[in-house]
Write a protein that holds these residues in place. Structure first.
Motif, short mmCIF file in Angstrom:
data_model
loop_
_atom_site.label_atom_id
_atom_site.label_comp_id
_atom_site.label_asym_id
_atom_site.label_seq_id
_atom_site.Cartn_x
_atom_site.Cartn_y
_atom_site.Cartn_z
N ARG A 262 40.25 30.16 32.06
CA ARG A 262 39.87 30.97 30.92
C ARG A 262 40.31 30.22 29.67
NH1 ARG A 262 42.68 36.68 28.95
NH2 ARG A 262 41.50 36.86 27.01
N ILE A 263 39.37 29.98 28.76
CA ILE A 263 39.65 29.14 27.60
C ILE A 263 40.02 29.99 26.39
CG2 ILE A 263 38.72 27.40 26.03
CD1 ILE A 263 39.24 26.42 28.91
N GLU A 264 41.15 29.64 25.79
CA GLU A 264 41.62 30.30 24.58
C GLU A 264 41.74 29.27 23.47
OE1 GLU A 264 45.13 32.68 25.25
OE2 GLU A 264 44.60 32.96 27.35
N PRO A 265 41.36 29.62 22.24
CA PRO A 265 41.42 28.65 21.16
C PRO A 265 42.83 28.13 20.91
CG PRO A 265 40.99 30.87 20.33
CD PRO A 265 40.86 30.93 21.80
N LEU A 287 42.81 30.13 36.50
CA LEU A 287 42.56 31.39 37.20
C LEU A 287 42.36 31.15 38.68
CD1 LEU A 287 39.92 33.14 34.92
CD2 LEU A 287 42.40 33.14 34.71
N LEU A 288 41.75 30.03 38.99
CA LEU A 288 41.38 29.70 40.36
C LEU A 288 41.48 28.20 40.50
CD1 LEU A 288 40.16 31.19 42.91
CD2 LEU A 288 37.92 30.50 42.06
N GLN A 289 42.08 27.73 41.59
CA GLN A 289 42.15 26.29 41.82
C GLN A 289 41.96 26.00 43.29
OE1 GLN A 289 44.98 24.26 43.09
NE2 GLN A 289 46.33 25.97 43.65
N SER A 290 41.52 24.79 43.59
CA SER A 290 41.03 24.48 44.93
C SER A 290 42.12 24.05 45.91
CB SER A 290 39.97 23.38 44.85
OG SER A 290 40.54 22.16 44.41
N GLY A 291 43.38 23.94 45.45
CA GLY A 291 44.42 23.48 46.36
C GLY A 291 44.14 22.08 46.84
N ASP A 292 44.22 21.87 48.14
CA ASP A 292 44.00 20.54 48.71
C ASP A 292 42.54 20.26 49.03
OD1 ASP A 292 46.72 19.98 48.59
OD2 ASP A 292 47.11 20.86 50.57
N THR A 293 41.66 21.20 48.70
CA THR A 293 40.23 21.02 48.90
C THR A 293 39.60 20.53 47.60
OG1 THR A 293 40.17 22.82 50.50
CG2 THR A 293 38.08 22.22 49.48
N THR A 294 38.55 19.72 47.71
CA THR A 294 37.86 19.23 46.52
C THR A 294 36.53 19.96 46.35
OG1 THR A 294 38.86 17.04 46.68
CG2 THR A 294 36.86 17.22 45.38
N GLN A 323 29.50 28.19 44.12
CA GLN A 323 30.54 29.22 44.15
C GLN A 323 30.05 30.48 43.44
OE1 GLN A 323 33.54 26.42 42.43
NE2 GLN A 323 34.93 27.49 43.82
N LYS A 324 30.36 31.64 44.01
CA LYS A 324 30.04 32.93 43.40
C LYS A 324 31.36 33.67 43.24
CE LYS A 324 27.64 36.14 45.69
NZ LYS A 324 28.35 37.45 45.66
N ILE A 325 31.78 33.83 41.99
CA ILE A 325 33.12 34.34 41.68
C ILE A 325 32.98 35.68 40.96
CG2 ILE A 325 35.25 33.89 40.42
CD1 ILE A 325 34.52 30.86 40.68
N SER A 326 33.73 36.66 41.44
CA SER A 326 33.75 37.98 40.81
C SER A 326 35.05 38.14 40.05
CB SER A 326 33.62 39.07 41.88
OG SER A 326 33.70 40.35 41.31
N LEU A 327 34.94 38.42 38.75
CA LEU A 327 36.10 38.61 37.89
C LEU A 327 36.24 40.09 37.55
CD1 LEU A 327 35.55 35.65 35.41
CD2 LEU A 327 37.11 35.70 37.35
N ASP A 328 37.47 40.51 37.30
CA ASP A 328 37.73 41.88 36.90
C ASP A 328 37.42 41.99 35.40
OD1 ASP A 328 38.89 44.33 36.09
OD2 ASP A 328 40.39 44.23 37.67
N ALA A 329 36.43 42.83 35.05
CA ALA A 329 36.00 42.93 33.66
C ALA A 329 37.09 43.46 32.75
CB ALA A 329 34.76 43.81 33.55
N ARG A 331 40.39 43.02 33.40
CA ARG A 331 41.51 42.06 33.44
C ARG A 331 40.90 40.66 33.60
NH1 ARG A 331 45.05 43.83 38.30
NH2 ARG A 331 42.98 44.16 39.19
N PRO A 332 40.55 40.03 32.49
CA PRO A 332 39.76 38.79 32.54
C PRO A 332 40.45 37.62 33.21
CG PRO A 332 40.53 39.25 30.31
CD PRO A 332 40.82 40.47 31.12
#
Length: 388
Positions: A262-265, A287-294, A323-329, A331-332
């Motif tokens: 999530r990008i903040e100025p 918010l989300l990272q791939s760990g040891d997977t690329t 990827q299909k990612i669902s975010l909480d509207a 709680r961004p």
């Protein structure tokens, strides 16, 4: 070119002095404690099992590494091919002649070339489009942002909006999009010089924000600078949530640990001091990272209508998936679910774009030097919503 000369500190003899200063600063930063965190753990990504609510069709094939696309109000599809051409699909057919082909000093080497593209919001009237490409100046490699003007099935360079963005054969970033605020956002890589990402005087390893005429917005977080956020390694996707207007980005990590942020100025996203789930005061974690997977995430879009409305879609290169990612509207910063689609079905995916009619477009990149080309590659694939 933008007014001012704040980035010239990276040139000539001053560049070497600046590098030495930055090494000292980073040495101090790196001496501070870095800890691994478990904040905001992401749900484990699972293959989507439901029946696909879209039908698939190939819009164009036999393409040369299509990198970015946009759709005009008249239905024409404009897209870049990394070797240096802007192409057009009109009335369902790929026009044989490119809109423009870039000569020297343009170069297409490694990950560099003709990358991002976006149409002006008033394209129907002013015929402006914006592109991001790599070029040579002497022995140095840079990237720049151009405004083109289209007329009579051809385009000419109208204005150089921003140049001297550090470039390399890798880590060029390259995504450009126009935000809800009518500003042009630009992702840049660290040009294989990680310390530049922490240097706010450098245009490398950043998300930049400029006006559509190339000037610097008065409300940018750093006065007189196009820098909007920093500490990025190689961001290649940006998208705004259609309801909240919050900006998100995708970023290539080092040896896996790819990120969705999530990008903040004005925020610092940590590279090269931290990555993945590491933490340091004053630096943002993903918010989300791939760990040891690329994943090698690239272009991304929020779906604004149709069966997947509200979902964030991210094209993956090395991951050969969407990827299909669902975010909480409400709680961004919270990921509710992360699913994968089309695993190995199309190969490397560079971009995903939503049309005004709700159709989704995927750009394959199996001819980019790192994939295994299949029959007909590369392609633009359209997913058309199936009406209930």
């Amino acid at each position: 070119m933008l007014p001012g000369s704040y980035w010239k500190i990276a040139q000539g003899g001053k560049r070497e002095m600046w590098k030495k200063w930055m090494v000292c600063v980073l040495t101090l930063i790196l001496s501070m404690p870095v800890v691994a965190c478990e904040a905001n753990p992401a749900p484990e990504s699972q293959p989507a099992q439901q029946t696909l609510p879209y039908r698939m069709e190939v819009v164009a094939d036999q393409l040369a590494v299509p990198w970015a696309m946009d759709i005009a109000s008249d239905g024409r599809i404009f897209f870049t091919e990394r070797p240096g051409r802007v192409r057009v699909i009109q009335s369902g057919k790929l026009l044989p002649d490119p809109l423009i082909s870039f000569p020297a000093p343009f170069i297409s080497e490694g990950e560099g070339g003709l990358l991002g593209l976006v149409l002006d919001p008033d394209f129907a009237n002013n015929h402006y489009l914006y592109v991001y490409h790599t070029y040579k100046e002497g022995e140095a490699t840079f990237n720049r942002v151009l405004r083109l003007r289209e007329a009579n099935h051809a385009a000419q360079i109208d204005k150089v909006l921003l140049d001297k963005i550090p470039g390399s054969s890798i880590h060029n970033g390259g995504r450009i999009k126009i935000g809800p605020d009518q500003r042009l956002y630009i992702t840049t890589g660290d040009a294989h010089e990680p310390m530049l990402a922490q240097d706010r005087a450098s245009l490398a390893g950043k998300i930049l924000r400029i006006n559509l005429d190339g000037t610097i917005p008065a409300d940018n977080p750093f006065s007189g600078s196009p820098v909007y956020s920093y500490g990025h390694r190689n961001p290649q996707g940006i998208a705004w949530h259609p309801d909240t207007g919050i900006l998100y980005s995708s970023e290539h990590g080092q040896t896996a640990h790819d990120e969705i942020n999530r990008i903040e100025p004005g925020a610092n996203y940590g590279w090269p001091v931290i990555s993945g789930e590491q933490q340091k005061e004053g630096m943002k974690t993903p918010l989300l990272q791939s760990g040891d997977t690329t994943w090698a995430p690239s272009g991304m879009t929020f779906v604004s209508k149709g069966p997947w409305k509200g979902q964030l879609l991210v094209a993956n290169l090395r991951g050969t998936q969407l990827q299909k990612i669902s975010l909480d509207a409400t709680r961004p910063d919270t990921v509710l679910e992360a699913a994968t689609l089309f695993q190995d079905e199309f190969g490397r995916l560079r971009d995903v774009v939503e049309g005004k009619d709700g159709a989704l477009y995927l750009l394959t990149n199996n001819r980019d030097g790192r994939g295994n080309p299949r029959e007909g590659d590369d392609k633009i694939i359209r997913l058309v919503p199936i009406q209930p």
